[in-house]
Design a protein around this motif. Structure first.
Motif, PDB file in Angstrom:
ATOM      1  N   VAL A 458     -24.354 -18.517 -23.246  1.00 18.14           N
ATOM      2  CA  VAL A 458     -23.984 -18.573 -21.620  1.00 18.14           C
ATOM      3  C   VAL A 458     -22.620 -18.536 -21.667  1.00 18.14           C
ATOM      4  CG1 VAL A 458     -24.395 -19.834 -19.749  1.00 18.14           C
ATOM      5  CG2 VAL A 458     -26.027 -20.252 -21.486  1.00 18.14           C
ATOM      6  N   VAL A 459     -22.404 -17.201 -20.857  1.00 13.87           N
ATOM      7  CA  VAL A 459     -20.978 -17.171 -20.473  1.00 13.87           C
ATOM      8  C   VAL A 459     -20.617 -17.851 -18.920  1.00 13.87           C
ATOM      9  CG1 VAL A 459     -19.242 -15.299 -19.969  1.00 13.87           C
ATOM     10  CG2 VAL A 459     -20.790 -15.098 -21.701  1.00 13.87           C
ATOM     11  N   LEU A 460     -21.507 -17.392 -18.168  1.00 12.02           N
ATOM     12  CA  LEU A 460     -21.343 -18.172 -16.728  1.00 12.02           C
ATOM     13  C   LEU A 460     -22.676 -18.756 -16.382  1.00 12.02           C
ATOM     14  CD1 LEU A 460     -19.554 -15.385 -14.376  1.00 12.02           C
ATOM     15  CD2 LEU A 460     -18.714 -17.490 -15.961  1.00 12.02           C
ATOM     16  N   THR A 461     -22.575 -19.917 -15.997  1.00 10.31           N
ATOM     17  CA  THR A 461     -24.000 -20.699 -15.573  1.00 10.31           C
ATOM     18  C   THR A 461     -24.681 -20.143 -14.152  1.00 10.31           C
ATOM     19  OG1 THR A 461     -22.669 -22.541 -14.720  1.00 10.31           O
ATOM     20  CG2 THR A 461     -23.424 -22.601 -16.992  1.00 10.31           C
ATOM     21  N   ASP A 462     -23.467 -19.779 -13.375  1.00  8.71           N
ATOM     22  CA  ASP A 462     -23.932 -19.467 -11.939  1.00  8.71           C
ATOM     23  C   ASP A 462     -23.411 -18.181 -11.687  1.00  8.71           C
ATOM     24  OD1 ASP A 462     -25.170 -21.822 -10.242  1.00  8.71           O
ATOM     25  OD2 ASP A 462     -23.478 -22.738 -11.723  1.00  8.71           O
ATOM     26  N   GLY A 463     -23.943 -17.705 -10.503  1.00 11.78           N
ATOM     27  CA  GLY A 463     -23.259 -16.266  -9.867  1.00 11.78           C
ATOM     28  C   GLY A 463     -24.270 -15.265  -9.950  1.00 11.78           C
ATOM     29  N   ASP A 464     -24.430 -14.464  -8.625  1.00 14.93           N
ATOM     30  CA  ASP A 464     -25.106 -13.536  -8.425  1.00 14.93           C
ATOM     31  C   ASP A 464     -24.276 -12.251  -8.946  1.00 14.93           C
ATOM     32  OD1 ASP A 464     -26.830 -11.339  -7.808  1.00 14.93           O
ATOM     33  OD2 ASP A 464     -26.623 -11.614  -5.527  1.00 14.93           O
ATOM     34  N   VAL A 465     -24.243 -11.655 -10.038  1.00 15.06           N
ATOM     35  CA  VAL A 465     -23.390 -10.842 -10.850  1.00 15.06           C
ATOM     36  C   VAL A 465     -23.880  -9.247 -10.468  1.00 15.06           C
ATOM     37  CG1 VAL A 465     -22.267 -10.080 -12.953  1.00 15.06           C
ATOM     38  CG2 VAL A 465     -22.429 -12.524 -12.576  1.00 15.06           C
ATOM     39  N   ARG A 466     -22.857  -8.709 -10.075  1.00 14.30           N
ATOM     40  CA  ARG A 466     -23.193  -7.186  -9.874  1.00 14.30           C
ATOM     41  C   ARG A 466     -22.229  -6.390 -10.222  1.00 14.30           C
ATOM     42  NH1 ARG A 466     -25.147  -7.083  -3.752  1.00 14.30           N
ATOM     43  NH2 ARG A 466     -23.974  -9.041  -3.598  1.00 14.30           N
ATOM     44  N   ASN A 467     -22.398  -5.067 -10.400  1.00 11.53           N
ATOM     45  CA  ASN A 467     -21.103  -3.958 -10.689  1.00 11.53           C
ATOM     46  C   ASN A 467     -20.505  -4.363 -11.982  1.00 11.53           C
ATOM     47  OD1 ASN A 467     -21.810  -3.806  -7.455  1.00 11.53           O
ATOM     48  ND2 ASN A 467     -21.632  -2.016  -8.478  1.00 11.53           N
ATOM     49  N   LEU A 468     -21.026  -4.579 -12.933  1.00 10.11           N
ATOM     50  CA  LEU A 468     -20.357  -5.181 -14.407  1.00 10.11           C
ATOM     51  C   LEU A 468     -19.877  -4.104 -15.181  1.00 10.11           C
ATOM     52  CD1 LEU A 468     -19.773  -7.577 -16.202  1.00 10.11           C
ATOM     53  CD2 LEU A 468     -22.007  -7.005 -17.020  1.00 10.11           C
ATOM     54  N   VAL A 469     -18.627  -3.735 -15.383  1.00 13.45           N
ATOM     55  CA  VAL A 469     -18.066  -3.084 -16.454  1.00 13.45           C
ATOM     56  C   VAL A 469     -17.402  -3.813 -17.546  1.00 13.45           C
ATOM     57  CG1 VAL A 469     -17.737  -1.208 -14.816  1.00 13.45           C
ATOM     58  CG2 VAL A 469     -15.893  -2.716 -15.316  1.00 13.45           C
ATOM     59  N   GLY A 470     -17.138  -3.211 -18.831  1.00 12.33           N
ATOM     60  CA  GLY A 470     -16.361  -3.886 -19.530  1.00 12.33           C
ATOM     61  C   GLY A 470     -15.792  -2.921 -20.937  1.00 12.33           C
ATOM     62  N   ASP A 471     -14.875  -3.386 -21.529  1.00 12.11           N
ATOM     63  CA  ASP A 471     -14.382  -2.619 -22.672  1.00 12.11           C
ATOM     64  C   ASP A 471     -14.511  -3.694 -23.906  1.00 12.11           C
ATOM     65  OD1 ASP A 471     -12.185  -4.517 -22.570  1.00 12.11           O
ATOM     66  OD2 ASP A 471     -11.222  -3.098 -21.026  1.00 12.11           O
ATOM     67  N   ASP A 472     -13.637  -3.276 -25.083  1.00 17.63           N
ATOM     68  CA  ASP A 472     -13.769  -4.201 -26.388  1.00 17.63           C
ATOM     69  C   ASP A 472     -13.305  -5.544 -26.191  1.00 17.63           C
ATOM     70  OD1 ASP A 472     -15.205  -1.977 -27.582  1.00 17.63           O
ATOM     71  OD2 ASP A 472     -13.231  -1.133 -28.418  1.00 17.63           O
ATOM     72  N   THR A 473     -12.618  -5.872 -25.127  1.00 11.06           N
ATOM     73  CA  THR A 473     -11.839  -7.088 -25.069  1.00 11.06           C
ATOM     74  C   THR A 473     -12.315  -8.117 -23.637  1.00 11.06           C
ATOM     75  OG1 THR A 473      -9.889  -6.200 -24.041  1.00 11.06           O
ATOM     76  CG2 THR A 473     -10.097  -6.533 -26.453  1.00 11.06           C
ATOM     77  N   SER A 474     -12.658  -7.246 -22.735  1.00 11.26           N
ATOM     78  CA  SER A 474     -12.854  -7.974 -21.523  1.00 11.26           C
ATOM     79  C   SER A 474     -13.960  -7.518 -20.553  1.00 11.26           C
ATOM     80  CB  SER A 474     -11.759  -7.906 -20.332  1.00 11.26           C
ATOM     81  OG  SER A 474     -11.301  -6.532 -20.370  1.00 11.26           O
TER      82      SER A 474
END
Length: 489
Positions: A458-474
């Motif tokens: 589990v990274v976050l327990t709460d939140g309506d997460v949208r529009n997620l982008v990432g790279d190798d570190t974040s």
């Protein structure tokens, strides 16, 4: 973002008409439309200062109007969760309140990153009568200040990245592409896509970048012209020079464009369409290849091959992703008219996961039965050397299934339950050897899944997460009107 595409198209047409009149008819309009660079001018300093993040321990949600932050309690919950994340992520240092300065909470979206600093598309203020220019901004994650910004016209922009540069594309009264140096926002080139202004609403506008740095863009033509077609363009990402533009005959819309070695793959139909629409397309048209995947030469734009599904009985084919010499697609069909009073919706659907080589021949196929009940593309994802499908029947909990990219065989399965929530594959990204994905309601949050074993954190327990982008570190994402960047330890 905040304004609908159709409304923006109407407003853009008004702006075009006003520009034509004020600049002196056709000649004035020709001078105006040649000024491509003016459409991506530097963002004014005042606007840049309004797009800034605050230290996570100093964020004050009190002054934000409820009309721009629809659920302050949910925002407080995700803010608390981001201060103590799990899954090997460090606490958020800065938080941007997307609903500030008159913007709606959906008008600031991450579209990429530069050395860990998020690239954001910050839309214009939400109210009518205000300026319709948004900005592409690089936000310094250590200070919360915008490093640089470039404007775009309208309510939406999408981006493609190459080493050292960020390319953005926007559908205005005339489609355009521009490239910026990602270090300082210096404009490298700007070019129009297509030869004529678009005077009516056109939905198709998407792109992809090949490994050798060619930008491919597809859009609908300016006007209805005889045979159905879309326009496919190739643009050099270094110089901005348009190599060629080719009509794709017999195709009047495209839901996705993917480069595949020396091929460009076009999926025609929206994978979210209702079963009644799929039945109509494949049966009323009397064309068994109406839902076929279309391949074009990346060198010339000419037709190379089509793939119409596991057999000739009428399938809709959508690309999941491409890697190396394999293109992964999902094919779906209906076995009977959904209005015919026959079997249930689950039994009507047939779905296959298929690996294709560069000639359009099958490498492998896996029968998914009726397990994919709605959105073909969003319920499948290519991540590293596995293909993940989200499968369920109408009354059952969803399960994630990881298939080997080389063979299609199942590696692991994750069953959803009361304690293991379902996730959104269409809101996910790969960080190292893990898939980071948004959880579904009621609590949402973020989950991190090991791509080799399927084990979860589990990274976050709460939140309506949208529009997620990432790279190798974040990862950077929007949740309940707040924009976060979390670094992986």
């Amino acid at each position: 973002m905040s304004l609908s595409r159709r409304r923006i198209a109407l407003l853009a047409a008004i702006v075009v008409a006003m520009a034509t009149a004020s600049l002196g008819g056709v000649n004035g309009w020709n001078r105006w439309k040649s000024r491509c660079a003016a459409q991506v001018a530097e963002t004014p300093a005042k606007v840049l200062r309004s797009i800034q993040a605050d230290p996570a321990d100093q964020v004050d949600l009190g002054p934000v109007d409820k009309s721009h932050l629809t659920n302050p309690n949910a925002a407080r919950g995700v803010l608390a969760s981001a201060r103590t994340p799990g899954g090997g992520f460090r606490p958020a240092t800065h938080v941007l309140v997307a609903g500030a300065d008159g913007r709606s909470q959906d008008s600031v979206q991450p579209i990429g990153s530069v050395n860990g600093d998020p690239i954001l598309a910050a839309g214009p203020p939400a109210w009518l009568g205000s300026a319709l220019r948004g900005s592409v901004v690089v936000l310094d994650r250590n200070t919360g200040q915008a490093k640089w910004g470039r404007q775009y016209f309208g309510d939406e922009v999408h981006g493609q990245q190459r080493p050292g540069r960020m390319m953005v594309l926007q559908l205005t009264s005339r489609p355009m592409a521009a490239s910026f140096a990602d270090a300082d926002g210096r404009l490298e080139w700007c070019t129009w896509v297509g030869k004529d202004p678009i005077t009516t609403y056109r939905a198709t506008f998407t792109s992809d970048v090949s490994e050798d740095g060619q930008l491919y863009v597809v859009h609908e033509p300016a006007e209805e012209v005889g045979e159905r077609s879309v326009l496919l363009s190739r643009i050099d990402s270094t110089s901005g020079k348009v190599a060629w533009e080719q009509p794709v005959g017999g195709v009047d819309r495209v839901s996705s464009l993917d480069t595949f070695g020396d091929q460009v793959l076009l999926s025609r139909w929206d994978p979210k369409m209702y079963v009644d629409d799929r039945w109509r397309i494949l049966n009323e048209s009397k064309d068994p290849a109406a839902g076929a995947l279309v391949a074009r030469s990346a060198t010339t734009g000419e037709s190379t091959w089509t793939y119409a599904g596991p057999d000739s009985s009428g399938w809709i084919v959508n690309v999941v992703g491409t890697q190396g010499d394999t293109a992964v697609v999902v094919a779906r069909r209906l076995k009977a008219d959904p209005k015919g009073g026959g079997p249930s919706g689950d039994a009507l659907n047939q779905s296959w996961l298929i690996g294709l080589d560069r000639s359009g021949k099958e490498r492998w196929r896996q029968d998914l039965g009726s397990a994919l009940v709605y959105d073909l593309a969003a319920d499948s994802k290519l991540a590293g050397d596995v293909v993940i499908t989200k499968e369920s029947k109408t009354s059952d909990p969803q399960r994630l299934v990881a298939h080997d990219l080389a063979t299609g065989k199942v590696r692991w399965t994750r069953e959803a339950s009361r304690s293991v929530p379902e996730i959104k594959l269409d809101v996910s990204t790969v960080v190292g050897d893990r898939l980071v994905a948004a959880g579904t309601r009621p609590r949402g949050g973020l989950r991190s899944i090991d791509l080799v074993t399927g084990k979860e954190q589990v990274v976050l327990t709460d939140g309506d997460v949208r529009n997620l982008v990432g790279d190798d570190t974040s990862v950077t994402f929007v949740a309940d009107g707040l924009v976060f960047t979390l670094d992986h330890a």
